[in-house]
Design a protein around this motif. Structure first.
Motif, PDB file in Angstrom:
ATOM      1  N   GLY A   1       4.405   0.334  -0.034  1.00  0.00           N
ATOM      2  CA  GLY A   1       4.446   1.763   0.810  1.00  0.00           C
ATOM      3  C   GLY A   1       6.064   2.298   0.585  1.00  0.00           C
TER       4      GLY A   1
ATOM      5  N   SER B   1      -2.881   7.804  -5.283  1.00  0.00           N
ATOM      6  CA  SER B   1      -1.417   7.206  -5.123  1.00  0.00           C
ATOM      7  C   SER B   1      -1.365   5.651  -5.172  1.00  0.00           C
ATOM      8  CB  SER B   1      -0.635   8.034  -4.000  1.00  0.00           C
ATOM      9  OG  SER B   1      -0.772   9.236  -3.999  1.00  0.00           O
ATOM     10  N   TYR B   2      -0.479   5.168  -5.826  1.00  0.00           N
ATOM     11  CA  TYR B   2      -0.439   3.674  -5.591  1.00  0.00           C
ATOM     12  C   TYR B   2       1.024   3.346  -5.658  1.00  0.00           C
ATOM     13  CZ  TYR B   2       1.212   3.308 -10.536  1.00  0.00           C
ATOM     14  OH  TYR B   2       2.027   3.440 -11.667  1.00  0.00           O
ATOM     15  N   THR B   3       1.245   2.036  -4.702  1.00  0.00           N
ATOM     16  CA  THR B   3       2.444   1.476  -4.482  1.00  0.00           C
ATOM     17  C   THR B   3       2.511   0.043  -4.834  1.00  0.00           C
ATOM     18  OG1 THR B   3       4.216   0.965  -2.793  1.00  0.00           O
ATOM     19  CG2 THR B   3       1.910   0.959  -2.012  1.00  0.00           C
TER      20      THR B   3
ATOM     21  N   PHE C   1      -3.650   1.280  -3.198  1.00  0.00           N
ATOM     22  CA  PHE C   1      -3.502   2.534  -3.697  1.00  0.00           C
ATOM     23  C   PHE C   1      -4.230   3.364  -2.489  1.00  0.00           C
ATOM     24  CE2 PHE C   1      -7.289   0.361  -5.459  1.00  0.00           C
ATOM     25  CZ  PHE C   1      -8.470   1.166  -5.123  1.00  0.00           C
ATOM     26  N   LYS C   2      -4.073   4.699  -2.481  1.00  0.00           N
ATOM     27  CA  LYS C   2      -4.898   5.553  -1.679  1.00  0.00           C
ATOM     28  C   LYS C   2      -5.425   6.924  -2.050  1.00  0.00           C
ATOM     29  CE  LYS C   2      -0.470   7.655   0.125  1.00  0.00           C
ATOM     30  NZ  LYS C   2       0.400   8.018   1.388  1.00  0.00           N
TER      31      LYS C   2
ATOM     32  N   TRP D   1       5.762   5.488  -3.745  1.00  0.00           N
ATOM     33  CA  TRP D   1       4.483   5.659  -4.139  1.00  0.00           C
ATOM     34  C   TRP D   1       4.445   6.544  -5.464  1.00  0.00           C
ATOM     35  CZ3 TRP D   1       0.158   4.390  -1.660  1.00  0.00           C
ATOM     36  CH2 TRP D   1       0.163   3.733  -0.567  1.00  0.00           C
ATOM     37  N   ASN D   2       3.612   6.097  -6.594  1.00  0.00           N
ATOM     38  CA  ASN D   2       3.329   6.788  -7.752  1.00  0.00           C
ATOM     39  C   ASN D   2       2.110   7.697  -7.637  1.00  0.00           C
ATOM     40  OD1 ASN D   2       5.494   5.635  -9.515  1.00  0.00           O
ATOM     41  ND2 ASN D   2       4.564   3.986  -8.601  1.00  0.00           N
ATOM     42  N   HIS D   3       2.063   8.806  -8.305  1.00  0.00           N
ATOM     43  CA  HIS D   3       0.840   9.878  -7.982  1.00  0.00           C
ATOM     44  C   HIS D   3       0.312  10.026  -9.343  1.00  0.00           C
ATOM     45  CE1 HIS D   3       2.257  10.308  -3.830  1.00  0.00           C
ATOM     46  NE2 HIS D   3       3.537  10.874  -4.399  1.00  0.00           N
TER      47      HIS D   3
ATOM     48  N   GLY E   1      -4.683   3.403   1.958  1.00  0.00           N
ATOM     49  CA  GLY E   1      -4.102   2.210   1.077  1.00  0.00           C
ATOM     50  C   GLY E   1      -4.327   0.887   1.864  1.00  0.00           C
TER      51      GLY E   1
END
Length: 582
Positions: A491, A485-487, A523-524, A494-496, A539
């Protein structure tokens, strides 16, 4: 530890009726009969009564619960989290999501959300709890708090409403001074009050309206009360009844038809059935099905309108569920259980603290029949055995022997309830071959290594996509899935993306699209194993951030300023020298 002498109800009744005949001779005779019965150990008078049993219910035990796959179709799915560290609503929702049952209805993509999810951001969620009993007999308020928190944490932002409701019939409270929680002073109302300043969360006890018969909103009746069917169900004999009421926030709810908007009903009402798992002296076991007694209005000594309690024996709770709509989800609270089988003097439904056993389990399913069957067989029965009971037939879901209970054997009415639900067009089963069991017990979650990226974090230019690669392993259960997932807004959103395993490198990989100059990307990585355990590399980890190099990088701007400054100084010195010569 208690020494439990299980005296049959038949003898108790006979001795009570003969109380006028008590004398020294009569007392001796009664004791002789009692002793003879104990020595015989069986017979028509004694039924399946146990003699002296050493039991210790007030303890914490660890259950052995195992996953298994169904061998026949159609199937019912049961989700189980087991152990102090695992028995939390968040873990239960994660386990459900890892096996395709998403808690959140959303167009977004994530481990707990999807278009087929259960709860939408604008739904009205009715949490049907047990308000009837204090101590360990009522719904665990820690579990309730976690459930409300999960709902309001909807990834799309929760703008709906939550109402916690029940009809305790003859007694009940949303504010018991002795509750079922780690902190026994934490009542249902206390939990709701934590959320109500920021969200539309309230309680509604249906006890005050249980004797008020009303018509539906569509018929022009805006009063709170109970809608009562005119005739009894021909199969089970129940007079179906259900509440309609207005919440603290002005929402008009028909338990059967949904949310009244002034001209029609909206199907935004989602019911989560939240019972406590415990034994019951009349019907063997209380779980998802018996718990629905608190939906209808009990008239048999309960001050209400209908006859639900006596029709449990004939499958009446199945009729009630079919007519009013099956719950969106059933979650059984088995943190503390009453595992004292009828006819133990400690059996439920009331459960003082000293009679409760801590087993630290939560269970969920859309099928209430399968859930009750499995919970009784593998949780309640196992707990009863571990605390010292040898005769547990009265809480066995396969048992058809009425001895020990006053109304109907659990296995008998469970099957009749199942038949009613199936006849209503819904799937339900008591066959374990038709059950997929997903258990998350305490263990090690997946291990996520330090991610790498291409291009490196200090070389990402405008137009570059970034491939993230990482090692994820799980020696116990195996890796189920990995999500990146990134932003780009710290935060806020988020996009997955699902990370795929590169068989040649053994790394999980995903690609982040190119971003505008100067954008900071965080990203996480979230990984689930086959048991539903989750691990996250956050992230905020330095390895999980990078910035797209600006068109004029800061170091070039600094260098340019230094050069311009030096040029200005040299020019000024030159002008000074020329001026001194003249």
């Amino acid at each position: 530890m208690f020494l439990v002498l299980l005296v049959p109800a038949s003898l108790t009744a006979a001795l009570t009726k003969a109380r006028k005949l008590w004398s020294r001779r009569g007392l001796v005779l009664a004791l002789f009969v009692l002793a003879a019965g104990l020595l015989c150990g069986s017979g028509r008078l004694w039924g399946n009564t146990q003699t002296v049993v050493a039991v210790t219910p007030n303890q914490e035990i660890q259950l052995t619960l195992e996953s298994r796959n169904a061998s026949a179709s159609p199937t019912s799915e049961i989700y189980v989290v087991n152990g102090r560290a695992s028995a939390h609503i968040g873990d239960l929702v994660a386990l459900m999501g890892s096996h395709g049952l998403f808690f959140y209805a959303s167009d977004g993509v994530g481990p707990h959300q999807g278009g087929s999810g259960l709860i939408a951001r604008d739904d009205v969620v009715l949490l049907k709890i047990n308000e009837e009993w204090p101590c360990r007999g009522g719904t665990n308020t820690d579990v309730l708090k976690e459930l409300i928190q999960v709902i309001v944490d909807h990834p799309d932002g929760f703008i709906g409403e939550i109402v916690v409701a029940d009809n305790g019939q003859w007694q009940g409270s949303m504010d018991w001074p002795e509750s079922n929680a780690e902190d026994i002073t934490q009542s249902t109302q206390d939990v709701v009050d934590l959320f109500s300043p920021n969200y539309n969360v309230s309680t509604y006890s249906w006890i005050p309206i249980r004797g008020t018969e009303v018509d539906e909103y569509v018929d022009g009746d805006m009063a709170d009360g109970y809608r009562l069917y005119d005739t009894a169900d021909p199969e089970t004999g129940i007079h179906v009844s259900y509440p309609k009421f207005q919440t603290t926030f002005g929402t008009r709810i028909s338990f059967k038809n949904g949310i009244w908007n002034g001209t029609g009903y909206e199907r935004r009402l989602k019911v989560i059935n939240l019972p406590v798992l415990k034994s019951h002296g009349s019907y063997g076991v209380t779980a998802s099905l018996k718990h629905y007694m608190g939906v209808q209005s009990q008239g048999e000594g309960g001050g209400g309108l209908a006859n639900g309690h006596s029709t449990i024996a004939t499958g009446g709770m199945g009729t009630l569920m079919v007519e009013t709509g099956l719950p969106t989800l059933n979650i059984i609270d088995a943190i503390w259980v009453n595992a004292n089988p009828p006819s133990s003097p400690f059996d439920g439904p009331s459960t003082p603290y000293s009679h409760a056993t801590r087993v630290n389990v939560l269970l969920a399913s859309i099928d209430p029949v399968a859930l009750d069957y499995w919970a009784a067989k593998h949780v309640l029965s196992q707990a009863a055995t571990l605390i010292g009971y040898t005769d547990i037939h009265s809480i066995d879901p396969d048992n058809t022997n009425k001895s020990g209970v006053s109304n109907a054997a659990f296995g008998v009415w469970l099957k009749l309830t199942k038949d009613e639900i199936i006849a209503g067009g819904h799937h339900a089963t008591t066959e374990e071959t038709h059950m997929n069991i997903y258990v998350k017990s305490e263990g090690m979650p997946p291990e996520i290594g330090v991610p790498s990226q291409t291009p490196p974090k200090d070389q990402v230019m405008t137009g570059n996509t970034v491939k993230v690669s990482v090692t994820v392993t799980d020696a116990d259960d195996g890796v189920k899935n990995v999500t990146l997932s990134y932003t780009i807004n710290n935060g806020t959103a988020w996009n997955h993306q699902t990370m795929t395993l590169n068989a040649s490198t053994g790394l999980y990989e995903a690609t982040i699209p190119s971003q505008e100059p100067g954008i900071c990307v965080k990203f996480k990585i979230v990984a689930y194993d086959a048991a539903g355990q989750v691990a996250t590399r956050d992230g905020n980890d330095p390895a999980c951030t990078y910035q797209v190099i600006p068109e004029f990088p800061s170091f070039l701007i600094t260098a340019l300023l230094v050069l311009l400054t030096l040029a200005a100084i040299l020019l000024l010195k030159k002008k000074t020298r020329l001026a001194s010569r003249t």
